[in-house]
Design an enzyme around this catalytic site. Structure first.
Site, short mmCIF file in Angstrom:
data_model
loop_
_atom_site.label_atom_id
_atom_site.label_comp_id
_atom_site.label_asym_id
_atom_site.label_seq_id
_atom_site.Cartn_x
_atom_site.Cartn_y
_atom_site.Cartn_z
N LYS A 20 38.83 -40.79 14.07
CA LYS A 20 39.80 -41.88 13.93
C LYS A 20 40.35 -41.94 12.50
CE LYS A 20 40.11 -43.59 18.06
NZ LYS A 20 41.40 -43.55 18.76
N PRO B 196 41.63 -51.88 15.95
CA PRO B 196 41.09 -52.97 16.78
C PRO B 196 39.58 -53.15 16.59
CG PRO B 196 41.99 -51.17 18.14
CD PRO B 196 41.92 -50.69 16.73
N HIS C 56 30.25 -50.05 26.61
CA HIS C 56 29.99 -50.95 25.48
C HIS C 56 29.11 -52.11 25.96
CE1 HIS C 56 33.65 -48.92 23.92
NE2 HIS C 56 32.97 -48.99 22.80
N ASP D 259 20.44 -50.21 17.23
CA ASP D 259 21.21 -51.43 16.94
C ASP D 259 22.64 -51.08 16.51
OD1 ASP D 259 19.64 -53.63 17.44
OD2 ASP D 259 18.83 -53.76 15.40
O1 GFB Z 1 29.06 -52.15 22.27
P1 GFB Z 1 28.12 -51.17 21.72
O2 GFB Z 1 27.66 -50.09 22.66
O3 GFB Z 1 28.72 -50.46 20.47
O4 GFB Z 1 26.78 -51.94 21.23
P2 GFB Z 1 28.86 -50.66 18.87
C1 GFB Z 1 26.82 -53.10 20.45
C2 GFB Z 1 25.44 -53.67 20.28
O5 GFB Z 1 24.96 -54.19 21.54
C3 GFB Z 1 24.37 -52.69 19.79
C4 GFB Z 1 23.63 -53.74 21.75
O6 GFB Z 1 23.56 -53.35 18.84
C5 GFB Z 1 23.57 -52.40 21.06
O7 GFB Z 1 22.24 -51.99 20.80
N1 GFB Z 1 23.33 -53.74 23.20
C6 GFB Z 1 22.43 -54.54 23.85
C7 GFB Z 1 23.87 -52.92 24.13
N2 GFB Z 1 22.37 -54.23 25.14
C8 GFB Z 1 23.26 -53.22 25.36
C9 GFB Z 1 23.63 -52.49 26.52
O8 GFB Z 1 23.13 -52.69 27.62
N3 GFB Z 1 24.62 -51.55 26.35
C10 GFB Z 1 25.21 -51.31 25.14
N4 GFB Z 1 26.16 -50.38 25.06
N5 GFB Z 1 24.83 -51.97 24.01
C11 GFB Z 1 30.63 -48.81 19.27
C12 GFB Z 1 30.88 -47.47 18.68
O9 GFB Z 1 29.61 -49.34 18.51
O10 GFB Z 1 31.73 -49.68 19.17
C13 GFB Z 1 32.21 -46.94 18.96
O11 GFB Z 1 29.84 -46.61 19.09
C14 GFB Z 1 33.31 -47.96 18.82
O12 GFB Z 1 32.44 -45.89 18.10
C15 GFB Z 1 32.96 -49.23 19.53
O13 GFB Z 1 33.60 -48.25 17.48
C16 GFB Z 1 34.00 -50.31 19.36
O14 GFB Z 1 29.67 -51.86 18.54
O15 GFB Z 1 27.53 -50.59 18.21
#
Ligand code: GFB
Length: 313
Positions: free
Chosen positions: A141, A164, A180, A270
């Site tokens: 990006k 975003p 996510h 995390d």
């Molecule tokens: O949304 P997420 O997968 O991405 O995870 P990031 C955000 C937080 O939620 C982390 C927690 O701290 C995860 O450990 N979490 C808790 C969970 N339960 C869950 C679950 O069941 N599923 C998921 N997925 N998370 C992404 C980036 O980061 O955000 C990308 O990897 C991008 O590159 C995107 O920027 C917007 O916010 O951590």
């Protein structure tokens, strides 16, 4: 943009691209160009060159990307870097070759250093090390931003970049390994409620903080910037408000009506401790979000319920 301008929305089947198409149609733009990924593989240099030569769009929204949650980013590190680099390079270069009037590139809040001061200002870019779980995606990006800047500097192209915050909305990805956090929680709590499960597992410690924006709000902001912003510097797009994952878990459980226990699996990462956008520039440009998080979660949950059969397969 004029109502008859030819507008190419790259990635129109995705959550962001489909929100852009809805917003453009709602505002009366009638000449939209789209291609599915099977019709046009944006990683294919020749195919993208042919497409731009044939269609000659006036405006481009570059919303095509390989995206996913923390686990997908951390697992498919090669694809997140390669696919995104190729798509951006091909589309941005051809937009220059074919004299596109203006291009809007969608980045991500993960381009900012892991420990940058909060809220994240646009000038924090490249001031420190990135969060390791999504470094390949962030590097791709950042390359997209630099392509827009370089084609502007060298050739005078009006290519702008917007960043975003974490997004959710209609047509989100509900695959538990790839998604996510917000769609994952909607699905987990819904299934636990229906199946009467006493406990739901969520990832990490719950202490990281995140900001969320409904994809239709993002699309509206992108149209606003396409019409009103022509500068080299990036613009953050967010709500300007964040909450901890622990608070988000409670909020989603309440909306869905799940009353069981939550188990935190701390073997899962995390990620970045906090990612709150500084949206003062965006507000100064005359745009503010309209869909607050509790309402947005309701809307996303209704959409999930309508399409549940397809996610459950
Ligand atoms: O949304 P997420 O997968 O991405 O995870 P990031 C955000 C937080 O939620 C982390 C927690 O701290 C995860 O450990 N979490 C808790 C969970 N339960 C869950 C679950 O069941 N599923 C998921 N997925 N998370 C992404 C980036 O980061 O955000 C990308 O990897 C991008 O590159 C995107 O920027 C917007 O916010 O951590």
């Amino acid at each position: 943009m004029e109502k008859k301008s030819k507008i190419y929305v790259a990635g129109h089947r995705g959550m962001v691209g489909s929100a852009l198409v809805r917003a453009l149609e709602k505002q009366g733009f009638t000449n939209l160009v789209t291609r599915t990924s099977s019709e046009l593989d944006l990683r294919d240099q020749q195919a993208v060159a042919r497409f731009f030569a044939e269609e000659q769009p006036d405006y481009v929204f570059l919303a095509a990307a390989k995206v996913g949650g923390i686990l997908a980013n951390n697992t498919y590190r090669a694809e997140f870097l390669y696919d995104n680099l190729m798509m951006e390079a091909n589309v941005i270069h051809q937009a220059y070759v074919q004299g596109v009037k203006k291009l809007l590139f969608l980045g991500s809040s993960c381009i900012y250093p892991k420990l940058a001061p909060q809220p994240l200002r646009e000038d924090a870019l490249l001031t420190g090390l990135l969060e390791p779980t999504n470094e390949p995606y962030a590097i791709a990006k950042i390359a997209g931003i630099k392509l827009c800047e370089a084609y502007r500097d060298q050739y005078g192209c009006n290519f702008i970049s917007v960043m975003p915050t974490n997004l959710y909305g209609y047509g989100d990805n509900y695959d538990l390994q790839g998604s996510h956090v917000l769609p994952a929680l909607i699905r987990k709590f819904h299934e636990a409620k229906v199946e009467g499960k006493p406990q739901v597992e969520v990832w990490g410690t719950g202490s990281p903080k995140r900001e969320f924006l409904f994809a239709d709000d993002l699309a509206d902001a992108c149209l606003h910037l396409m019409e009103n912003y022509n500068e080299r510097e990036l613009v953050n797009i967010g709500s300007g408000e964040d909450l901890s994952i622990r608070e988000l878990v409670s909020l989603v459980a309440t909306v869905i009506g799940y009353e069981g226990e939550v188990k935190w699996n701390t073997d899962k990462p995390d990620g970045t401790p906090r990612k709150l956008m500084d949206v003062s520039k965006l507000h100064g440009l005359g745009w503010k979000h309209t869909i607050e998080l509790p309402e947005g979660i309701q809307l996303a949950y209704q959409d999930f319920l309508q399409h549940y059969e397809q996610y459950a397969l």
